[in-house]
Each structure stands twice: as structure tokens, then as C-alpha cells.
Scaffold this active site. Structure first.
Site, PDB file in Angstrom:
ATOM      1  CG  ASN A  11      31.298 -48.879 -30.585  1.00 19.62           C
ATOM      2  OD1 ASN A  11      32.504 -49.013 -30.382  1.00 19.62           O
ATOM      3  ND2 ASN A  11      30.567 -48.008 -29.919  1.00 19.62           N
ATOM      4  CG  ASP A  13      34.168 -47.032 -28.861  1.00 16.92           C
ATOM      5  OD1 ASP A  13      34.508 -46.349 -29.839  1.00 16.92           O
ATOM      6  OD2 ASP A  13      33.177 -46.778 -28.145  1.00 16.92           O
ATOM      7  CG  HIS A  14      35.396 -52.505 -26.644  1.00 14.58           C
ATOM      8  ND1 HIS A  14      35.821 -51.728 -25.578  1.00 14.58           N
ATOM      9  CD2 HIS A  14      34.060 -52.553 -26.565  1.00 14.58           C
ATOM     10  CE1 HIS A  14      34.758 -51.341 -24.886  1.00 14.58           C
ATOM     11  NE2 HIS A  14      33.680 -51.823 -25.468  1.00 14.58           N
ATOM     12  NE  ARG A  53      36.768 -45.214 -19.996  1.00 17.58           N
ATOM     13  CZ  ARG A  53      35.709 -45.470 -19.230  1.00 17.58           C
ATOM     14  NH1 ARG A  53      35.000 -46.564 -19.431  1.00 17.58           N
ATOM     15  NH2 ARG A  53      35.354 -44.662 -18.264  1.00 17.58           N
ATOM     16  CG  HIS A  54      37.505 -46.586 -25.906  1.00 18.30           C
ATOM     17  ND1 HIS A  54      36.908 -45.493 -26.481  1.00 18.30           N
ATOM     18  CD2 HIS A  54      36.565 -47.164 -25.115  1.00 18.30           C
ATOM     19  CE1 HIS A  54      35.650 -45.416 -26.065  1.00 18.30           C
ATOM     20  NE2 HIS A  54      35.419 -46.395 -25.217  1.00 18.30           N
ATOM     21  CD  GLU A  74      28.488 -44.741 -29.253  1.00 18.48           C
ATOM     22  OE1 GLU A  74      29.208 -44.843 -28.236  1.00 18.48           O
ATOM     23  OE2 GLU A  74      27.921 -45.701 -29.762  1.00 18.48           O
ATOM     24  CB  THR A 105      27.034 -45.623 -22.521  1.00 14.47           C
ATOM     25  OG1 THR A 105      28.143 -45.303 -23.343  1.00 14.47           O
ATOM     26  CG2 THR A 105      26.101 -44.450 -22.435  1.00 14.47           C
ATOM     27  CD  GLU A 155      22.474 -46.088 -30.657  1.00  9.34           C
ATOM     28  OE1 GLU A 155      23.036 -45.286 -31.430  1.00  9.34           O
ATOM     29  OE2 GLU A 155      23.068 -46.990 -30.035  1.00  9.34           O
ATOM     30  CG  HIS A 195      24.595 -50.321 -24.315  1.00 10.04           C
ATOM     31  ND1 HIS A 195      24.796 -51.231 -23.314  1.00 10.04           N
ATOM     32  CD2 HIS A 195      25.579 -49.401 -24.190  1.00 10.04           C
ATOM     33  CE1 HIS A 195      25.844 -50.868 -22.608  1.00 10.04           C
ATOM     34  NE2 HIS A 195      26.353 -49.758 -23.124  1.00 10.04           N
ATOM     35  N   GLY A 196      24.584 -53.684 -25.856  1.00  7.85           N
ATOM     36  CA  GLY A 196      24.415 -55.035 -25.344  1.00  7.85           C
ATOM     37  C   GLY A 196      23.906 -56.048 -26.358  1.00  7.85           C
TER      38      GLY A 196
HETATM   39  N1  PXP Z   1      25.241 -47.304 -28.838  1.00  5.89           N
HETATM   40  C1  PXP Z   1      25.692 -46.431 -27.911  1.00  5.89           C
HETATM   41  C2  PXP Z   1      25.086 -45.091 -27.857  1.00  5.89           C
HETATM   42  C3  PXP Z   1      26.763 -46.772 -27.050  1.00  5.89           C
HETATM   43  O1  PXP Z   1      27.209 -45.886 -26.138  1.00  5.89           O
HETATM   44  C4  PXP Z   1      27.370 -48.038 -27.187  1.00  5.89           C
HETATM   45  C5  PXP Z   1      28.544 -48.397 -26.331  1.00  5.89           C
HETATM   46  O2  PXP Z   1      29.627 -47.576 -26.658  1.00  5.89           O
HETATM   47  C6  PXP Z   1      26.871 -48.906 -28.172  1.00  5.89           C
HETATM   48  C7  PXP Z   1      25.789 -48.525 -28.960  1.00  5.89           C
HETATM   49  C8  PXP Z   1      27.452 -50.256 -28.391  1.00  5.89           C
HETATM   50  O3  PXP Z   1      27.188 -51.058 -27.280  1.00  5.89           O
HETATM   51  P1  PXP Z   1      27.890 -52.477 -27.178  1.00  5.89           P
HETATM   52  O4  PXP Z   1      29.359 -52.251 -27.167  1.00  5.89           O
HETATM   53  O5  PXP Z   1      27.342 -53.048 -25.908  1.00  5.89           O
HETATM   54  O6  PXP Z   1      27.453 -53.256 -28.410  1.00  5.89           O
END
Ligand code: PXP
Length: 243
Positions: A11, A13-14, A53-54, A74, A105, A155, A195-196
């Protein structure tokens, strides 16, 4: 049970978060996508948020041209974003809950509580040829509702498990993820997780045979600040591919 090779979705996004801090041109998310692919990513994940935002609409167009693996978008199940997804046709869409005030999220999607909207959005995306995944907590009624809504995949939200590591509660959270993964696979869903996750807390999750794919963002980009993106992607890709 024969194990399928597990996949890493990075991912990015950041990378866009950093660019948007100055509303400038760099760093370019598409460049990050290409580097991630070179160092082991099996797919690129981005979240087009309603507040932009990103990731921006323009990023999706560029990524569609440069990504050689798979794009996983997503998205919240809104009219605007669904229309954009059906025009872009990424490999897959992951439906996520979205609140404007949240930092990231928070929690999984309530597929049970929004059944009609989920059925409609899923049908539109699938008609456009897109694989549909639901981002849900490891909760069996939500797994079943995802199947009934027509999803191809779930997921599993691993955030609660990740936060529980070191608190003594993580075994219970891990058990929920195991049960949701086994149930999902038994009713014909593909099972992903995210996530995380990071290089340490992912280790017990890698042992769950039904989980085919991991979507990981924040920890990779955070470690990339110190290690560089190639090393940060490669270390977790090697773990996942070796599992
Ligand atoms: N999966 C989903 C559905 C998410 O919304 C996110 C965060 O955007 C991630 C995975 C990735 O999570 P993390 O950035 O904590 O690795």
C-alpha cells in the site's frame, strides 16, 4: 492441503501523504510502485479516499499505466468512487468503511448492516470485471454476509490483533482470525489480511494456510524512511514468499 504462494500487496498511500504535505510533485507514488514491484511486491494497493487526503485521481491514471502486477483499489461504496472504479478497472477493489475524521481505516465494514448497498456496489464492480473483496473484522456473520453479498474475497482486518500483541490478548485475537479464515475459505471466499502488519507481528499470521495475500502499507513506508524502499519491501516480501 497444498499451499498457494502467498502474495504481498504494497500500500503506497503514505508516499502520497508525504507529497500532499507540500501539495507538490514528490515523492511520486508511481515511482514507489515500480520500486516495490522490483523488490518483490505482487500487487500495489491504494485507497482513493473521498477527502483525497493522499492518493489523487491523477495517481490512479498514472498507476494504471505503469503497474505491471495488480492494482487493488481500496474504496468506500459510494456512487462517486464506484463510478471511478468502474472506469479505471483495477484488478480488484476492496470495500472499506470510511469516516472523514478518522486517521486511518478504523474497524471492518459492516456488510450485514449495509447489505443492500454492498450487494449493489459488488454487482456493479463485478460487472465491470473487477474482483471484489470486503474488508471485515474476523467475525463469522460478517464473513457469511460478504459471501451472500457476492464478494469474491474477504480481507480480514488484523488491526485489533496487531494492537493486542504484547498485552496477553493477542492469542484470542489470533484465534478469531484463524476461525474467520477457515470459515471464509470453506464457503468459497479467497482470504486476504491487512492493517497494522509489520515484519514482527505478521509471523503468526503467516502460519494461517487460508490467507493468500497481505496488504501492508504504513510499516513498509515507515521502515523505508531509514532502510530505503527496496530493503523495506524486500524484507517483508521475503518473509511472505518464504511462508
Ligand atoms: N488493508 C486495508 C483495507 C486498509 O484500509 C489499509 C490501510 O489503508 C491497509 C490494508 C494497510 O494498513 P497499514 O497501512 O496499517 O499496513
Amino acid at each position: 492441503m497444498t499451499r498457494t504462494r502467498k502474495r504481498l500487496g504494497v500500500n503506497i498511500d503514505h508516499v502520497a501523504t508525504l507529497r500532499q504535505a507540500r501539495r507538490g510533485q514528490v515523492p511520486e507514488p508511481a515511482a514507489a510502485a515500480s520500486i516495490a514491484e522490483l523488490y518483490g511486491a505482487d500487487g500495489i494497493t491504494v485507497h482513493l479516499r473521498e477527502d483525497r487526503r493522499h492518493i489523487q485521481d491523477r495517481d490512479l491514471e498514472v498507476l494504471k499505466r505503469v503497474v505491471t502486477t495488480r492494482i487493488n483499489l481500496e474504496m468506500a461504496a459510494t456512487e462517486e468512487i464506484t463510478r471511478i472504479a468502474c472506469g479505471l478497472i483495477p484488478y480488484s477493489c476492496t470495500l472499506v468503511p470510511e469516516k472523514r475524521e478518522e486517521i486511518t481505516t478504523e474497524g471492518g465494514l459492516d456488510v450485514l448492516g449495509h447489505r443492500d448497498a454492498m450487494v449493489q456496489t459488488t454487482a456493479r464492480l463485478k460487472n465491470a470485471g473487477i474482483v471484489v473483496s470486503m474488508f471485515i473484522d474476523p467475525d463469522l456473520p460478517q464473513v457469511r454476509a460478504s459471501r451472500q453479498a457476492g464478494a469474491d474475497a474477504i480481507e480480514i482486518h488484523t488491526g485489533t490483533f496487531c494492537e493486542a500483541v504484547g498485552t496477553g490478548k493477542h492469542e484470542a485475537e489470533l484465534a478469531k482470525i484463524r476461525a474467520a479464515a477457515a470459515f471464509g475459505a470453506s464457503i468459497g471466499l479467497k482470504v486476504f489480511a491487512g492493517h497494522g502488519l509489520d515484519v514482527r507481528n505478521i509471523v503468526p499470521i503467516l502460519d494461517i494456510p487460508e490467507i493468500e495475500e497481505f496488504n501492508i502499507g504504513h510499516s513498509i513506508i515507515a521502515r523505508a524512511v531509514f532502510l530505503g524502499l527496496p530493503a523495506a519491501v524486500k524484507e517483508i516480501a521475503d518473509l511472505i514468499h518464504g511462508a
